[in-house]
Scaffold this active site. Sequence first.
Site, short mmCIF file in Angstrom:
data_model
loop_
_atom_site.label_atom_id
_atom_site.label_comp_id
_atom_site.label_asym_id
_atom_site.label_seq_id
_atom_site.Cartn_x
_atom_site.Cartn_y
_atom_site.Cartn_z
N CYS A 111 -2.95 -10.81 9.09
CA CYS A 111 -1.52 -11.02 8.79
C CYS A 111 -0.65 -11.03 10.04
CB CYS A 111 -1.03 -9.96 7.81
SG CYS A 111 -1.95 -10.00 6.27
N HIS A 249 6.48 -8.90 8.45
CA HIS A 249 5.42 -9.34 7.55
C HIS A 249 5.77 -8.85 6.15
CE1 HIS A 249 1.73 -10.05 5.60
NE2 HIS A 249 1.24 -8.82 5.72
N ASN A 279 2.64 -11.43 -0.43
CA ASN A 279 2.07 -11.38 0.92
C ASN A 279 1.25 -12.65 1.15
OD1 ASN A 279 0.39 -10.92 3.12
ND2 ASN A 279 -0.18 -8.84 2.53
O1 UT7 Z 1 -1.17 -7.57 4.62
C1 UT7 Z 1 -2.03 -6.49 4.61
C2 UT7 Z 1 -1.26 -5.29 4.50
N1 UT7 Z 1 -1.35 -4.72 3.17
C3 UT7 Z 1 -0.51 -3.81 2.82
O2 UT7 Z 1 0.38 -3.51 3.56
C4 UT7 Z 1 -0.70 -3.10 1.49
C5 UT7 Z 1 -0.37 -1.65 1.65
N2 UT7 Z 1 -0.52 -0.87 0.41
C6 UT7 Z 1 0.28 -1.07 -0.66
O3 UT7 Z 1 1.14 -1.93 -0.64
C7 UT7 Z 1 0.12 -0.14 -1.84
O4 UT7 Z 1 -0.81 0.86 -1.51
C8 UT7 Z 1 -0.36 -0.87 -3.14
C9 UT7 Z 1 0.77 -1.75 -3.66
C10 UT7 Z 1 -1.60 -1.71 -2.86
C11 UT7 Z 1 -0.68 0.15 -4.22
O5 UT7 Z 1 0.48 0.94 -4.50
P1 UT7 Z 1 0.38 2.51 -4.64
O6 UT7 Z 1 1.72 3.03 -4.91
O7 UT7 Z 1 -0.34 3.01 -3.42
O8 UT7 Z 1 -0.48 2.67 -5.96
P2 UT7 Z 1 -1.85 3.46 -6.16
O9 UT7 Z 1 -2.97 2.67 -5.56
O10 UT7 Z 1 -1.68 4.87 -5.73
O11 UT7 Z 1 -2.01 3.46 -7.73
C12 UT7 Z 1 -1.20 4.27 -8.57
C13 UT7 Z 1 -1.64 4.07 -10.00
C14 UT7 Z 1 -3.14 4.20 -10.20
O12 UT7 Z 1 -3.33 4.78 -11.48
P3 UT7 Z 1 -3.75 6.34 -11.61
O13 UT7 Z 1 -5.03 6.47 -10.86
O14 UT7 Z 1 -2.60 7.08 -10.97
O15 UT7 Z 1 -3.86 6.53 -13.08
C15 UT7 Z 1 -3.64 2.80 -10.26
O16 UT7 Z 1 -4.82 2.62 -11.01
O17 UT7 Z 1 -1.30 2.74 -10.42
C16 UT7 Z 1 -2.47 2.10 -10.93
N3 UT7 Z 1 -2.38 0.68 -10.61
C17 UT7 Z 1 -1.75 -0.21 -11.39
N4 UT7 Z 1 -1.11 -0.07 -12.56
C18 UT7 Z 1 -0.56 -1.17 -13.12
C19 UT7 Z 1 -2.86 0.05 -9.51
N5 UT7 Z 1 -2.54 -1.26 -9.58
C20 UT7 Z 1 -1.86 -1.44 -10.73
C21 UT7 Z 1 -1.28 -2.57 -11.35
N6 UT7 Z 1 -0.63 -2.39 -12.52
N7 UT7 Z 1 -1.31 -3.79 -10.79
#
Ligand code: UT7
Length: 323
Positions: A111, A249, A279
């Site tokens: 990226c 980005h 993204n």
């Molecule tokens: O260009 C490369 C650079 N990439 C980035 O910069 C990405 C950086 N990371 C992020 O943007 C975030 O970490 C994400 C958007 C990928 C994830 O967000 P988060 O707030 O870290 O969510 P999480 O992974 O902690 O998930 C929280 C909860 C989980 O459920 P439990 O385990 O708490 O029950 C996930 O299973 O949300 C759940 N979850 C979803 N729920 C509904 C994960 N994805 C989804 C979804 N819809 N799409």
Amino acid sequence: MAIQLIGTGSALPKKIVTNKDLEGMMDTSDEWIYTHTGVRERRIAVEETVISLGTDAARAAIEDAGIQPDEIDLVICSTITPDCPVPGCAPNIRRNLGVENAAALDLNANCTGCIYSLAVARGLMETLGFKTALVVGSDVLSRITNWEDRGTCILFGDAAGAFILRRSEAEGVLAVHIAGKSDVDDVLTCDWPAMETPFSGPKKPNNEKIYMDGHKVFSFAVNAFIETLERSLGEAGIPKEELKAIVPHQANFRIIKSTARRLDIPLEKFYMNVDRLGNTSSASVPVALDELARSGRLQSGDLVMLAGFGGGLTYGSALLRWK
Ligand code: UT7
């Protein structure tokens, strides 16, 4: 020798996929996606390719710069999803533009690809005498997105952006910083398909789709973003208050918000289109820059910071004085 960015362009696939559309494909909701990422919708290539989008973005940048295609003597295409390994995307874009003679190469820095490409173009212009460089960032991430992983697929989209760099009297590129940290924990990966040869025997399938540890990438991204911004400002000796705009980005609205808070820079200075495009990797920064430039909000002499971070782990920034 001075170099200026003299034109920008972008191109988007026609198909819009909204969060509501994704609700019909997986267990997710518009509310979750928007509150965790800032994304409402993204473009997905159906007919379009990295080369076709890249060519359209390049044409728009050439027109904006007011130059003829054959003035270009260097073409760099940043992509992580090339249409073909031979002859590569940049040589194909060069041919589509009708440019007979220009050095052309593909560059993969995830990226941060367009910032790395800017750094490479500037270096080659300074050392090998190129006068006019076309930098294209084009990615069709939908090809390598794991559409069964709701934690990542909601983030990505497809697009292309481009800009033209030219030798000039006035200095337009005030500072460039590129850097990287080894991804020792494999927090962001995607493999080629397993490549068998008559000599290798059968191979186990590789992970051909994007895998990401979102939490680890998130904290890397905020720290890298802050470090690179400070490095470019420091190199140019310019205080952050003088920045007119920051073009980050477009990975996640929350990363941008956290960076703005920690740097104590007003959020309004950060240009954002993550809500409409998600993204788009290599295309993210040049598309955002093109939209900002075409919005009429930049005046000649304004200071604009480009900043990126991503797989690798790469990060970098470039400070521009607007044309
Ligand atoms: O260009 C490369 C650079 N990439 C980035 O910069 C990405 C950086 N990371 C992020 O943007 C975030 O970490 C994400 C958007 C990928 C994830 O967000 P988060 O707030 O870290 O969510 P999480 O992974 O902690 O998930 C929280 C909860 C989980 O459920 P439990 O385990 O708490 O029950 C996930 O299973 O949300 C759940 N979850 C979803 N729920 C509904 C994960 N994805 C989804 C979804 N819809 N799409």
